[in-house]
Design an enzyme around this catalytic site. Structure first.
Site, PDB file in Angstrom:
ATOM      1  N   ASP A  72       3.508 -31.950  -2.066  1.00 29.83           N
ATOM      2  CA  ASP A  72       5.156 -31.607  -1.563  1.00 29.83           C
ATOM      3  C   ASP A  72       4.615 -29.901  -1.518  1.00 29.83           C
ATOM      4  OD1 ASP A  72       3.840 -31.055  -4.370  1.00 29.83           O
ATOM      5  OD2 ASP A  72       5.851 -29.726  -4.685  1.00 29.83           O
ATOM      6  N   GLU A 137       4.204 -30.514  -8.155  1.00 32.03           N
ATOM      7  CA  GLU A 137       3.075 -29.440  -8.324  1.00 32.03           C
ATOM      8  C   GLU A 137       3.655 -27.307  -7.711  1.00 32.03           C
ATOM      9  OE1 GLU A 137      -0.067 -27.153  -7.783  1.00 32.03           O
ATOM     10  OE2 GLU A 137       1.317 -26.813  -6.186  1.00 32.03           O
ATOM     11  N   GLU A 138       4.194 -27.946  -6.428  1.00 34.06           N
ATOM     12  CA  GLU A 138       5.313 -26.516  -6.549  1.00 34.06           C
ATOM     13  C   GLU A 138       6.090 -26.333  -6.609  1.00 34.06           C
ATOM     14  OE1 GLU A 138       3.227 -24.463  -5.328  1.00 34.06           O
ATOM     15  OE2 GLU A 138       1.855 -25.725  -3.527  1.00 34.06           O
ATOM     16  N   GLU A 166      -6.495 -28.484  -4.476  1.00 32.53           N
ATOM     17  CA  GLU A 166      -6.596 -27.523  -4.486  1.00 32.53           C
ATOM     18  C   GLU A 166      -7.743 -26.383  -3.726  1.00 32.53           C
ATOM     19  OE1 GLU A 166      -3.499 -26.112  -5.342  1.00 32.53           O
ATOM     20  OE2 GLU A 166      -2.941 -28.163  -6.149  1.00 32.53           O
ATOM     21  N   HIS A 352       0.351 -20.486   1.147  1.00 32.93           N
ATOM     22  CA  HIS A 352       1.924 -19.879   1.303  1.00 32.93           C
ATOM     23  C   HIS A 352       2.718 -18.569   2.350  1.00 32.93           C
ATOM     24  CE1 HIS A 352       2.218 -21.529  -3.478  1.00 32.93           C
ATOM     25  NE2 HIS A 352       1.553 -22.260  -3.409  1.00 32.93           N
TER      26      HIS A 352
END
Length: 379
Positions: A72, A137-138, A166, A352
């Site tokens: 995700d 996860e997000e 990550e 992001h």
């Protein structure tokens, strides 16, 4: 174009905004099953999770190394601000642009291709290899990795080594590896007063005035010194609201939201007790609700971090730094069934953000680092 780059682009093209996996894991399952993995899909409240295992010739007695990550991605933000469409993989100036390029579809592609190369080169590998992939996860992280960990724990399954993909690198690939993360604990505090006319303060109790001395003390408090691996614990206010919107009304309550980022030098119970002691010292009438979203975890130097450091240096020439800085990750859940959890992935400068990207020159070396670790630990 390399196989890792092609798979990365295929994954980026799938608009898997959390928790919608958009069949990313189906693609991974197809690739992994083709090289002998037993693949299991674990669904929970609209979240898709993949647990895939390929046992080595030592079977369940051999060491098990898991690659962990998430398919995700965060929402794109305003589409008009992107230079190119976020789910159309696009190359410019030696970079691959697209949502998830850095966080963390490149890592997942590198996991898969490194595993394919490893299995081909070592068909009778002694140890076992696994994938733990989630689409949550997000998001709230309540139906993702934590659910898989609970299922594995119930079966008595443990993981010996885990690499979470990550984006941990800073200026260049491999300059930083996370060997732990701080815990995160939030509080919602409501300080009660008595609403009234601002011209008659003796008939009211202003909760902002009542809170102010305690707030000053909380801000000034030194919570701990940290330790060899962690910086000192921090306490920060995230929201402070009160009032009716009128200028002539003393409010009836003040609402404060705050967060601890805490190390293994402190405990949940100890921090909570100290906050309550300060509030009680100032004789406040209050309600306080706590939320612990993650406990700190730490992997001291050992066989996994040593193997990863060696692989990074052999592949890139970079001397890596072990660090526990940054936010939380799903490593906090995996640490419940795995003593050695580290995080390693590409540079995180664009994660992001609008126009998220990865430098193409880092993609193959990332895959090669993962393969070198497999060769050291489970070949």
């Amino acid at each position: 174009m390399s196989g890792t780059l092609l798979l990365t682009e295929d994954l980026i093209a799938r608009a898997s905004v959390t928790p919608d996996d958009q069949h990313c894991q189906a693609l991974l399952t197809e690739r992994l099953a083709a090289i002998g993995f037993d693949c299991e899909t674990i669904e929970s409240s609209g979240v898709t999770n993949l647990w895939a295992v390929k046992r080595g010739i030592d079977g369940t007695k051999g060491k098990l190394l898991a690659f962990a990550g998430h398919t995700d991605v965060v929402p794109t933000g305003p589409l008009e601000q992107w230079t190119s469409p976020p789910f159309t993989p696009t190359h410019r100036d030696g970079k691959l642009f697209g949502r998830g390029a850095a966080d963390m579809k490149t890592s997942i592609a590198a996991f898969v291709v490194s595993s394919e190369e490893f299995v081909k080169a070592h068909p009778e590998h002694r140890g076992s290899l696994a994938f733990l992939i989630t689409s949550d996860e997000e998001g709230p992280a309540t139906d993702g990795t934590v659910k898989v960990v609970e299922a594995l724990k119930a079966r008595g399954e443990r993981i010996d080594y885990c690499i979470v993909g990550e984006p941990t690198s800073s200026a260049t690939l491999g300059d930083m590896v996370k060997n732990g993360r701080r815990g995160s604990m939030s509080g919602k505090l409501v300080v009660k007063g008595v609403q009234g006319h601002i011209a008659y303060p003796h008939l009211a109790k202003n909760p902002i005035h009542l809170l102010a001395p305690a707030l000053a003390e909380l801000v000034a408090e030194h919570w701990d010194e940290g330790n060899e691996y962690f910086p000192p614990t921090t306490w920060q206010v995230s929201n402070l609201t009160s009032g009716t919107g009128a200028t002539n009304v003393i409010p009836g309550h003040a609402d404060l939201m705050f967060n601890f980022r805490f190390s293994t030098a402190s405990t949940v119970e100890g921090l909570q007790s100290r906050v309550h002691a300060i509030l009680d010292k100032h004789e406040l009438d209050y309600d306080l609700a706590w939320t612990v979203s993650g406990l700190p975890f730490l992997t001291p130097r050992g066989s996994l971090s040593n193997a990863l450091e060696k692989a990074i240096h052999d592949e890139t020439g970079v001397r890596t730094e072990l660090s526990t800085t940054g936010g939380t990750s799903d490593g906090r859940f995996i640490a419940r069934i795995c003593d050695q959890v580290v995080e390693f992935g590409p540079p995180n400068g664009s994660i992001h953000k609008i126009d998220e990207h990865i430098e193409v020159k880092f993609i193959e070396p990332l895959k090669n680092v993962y393969r070198r670790v497999l060769e050291q630990l489970i070949a």
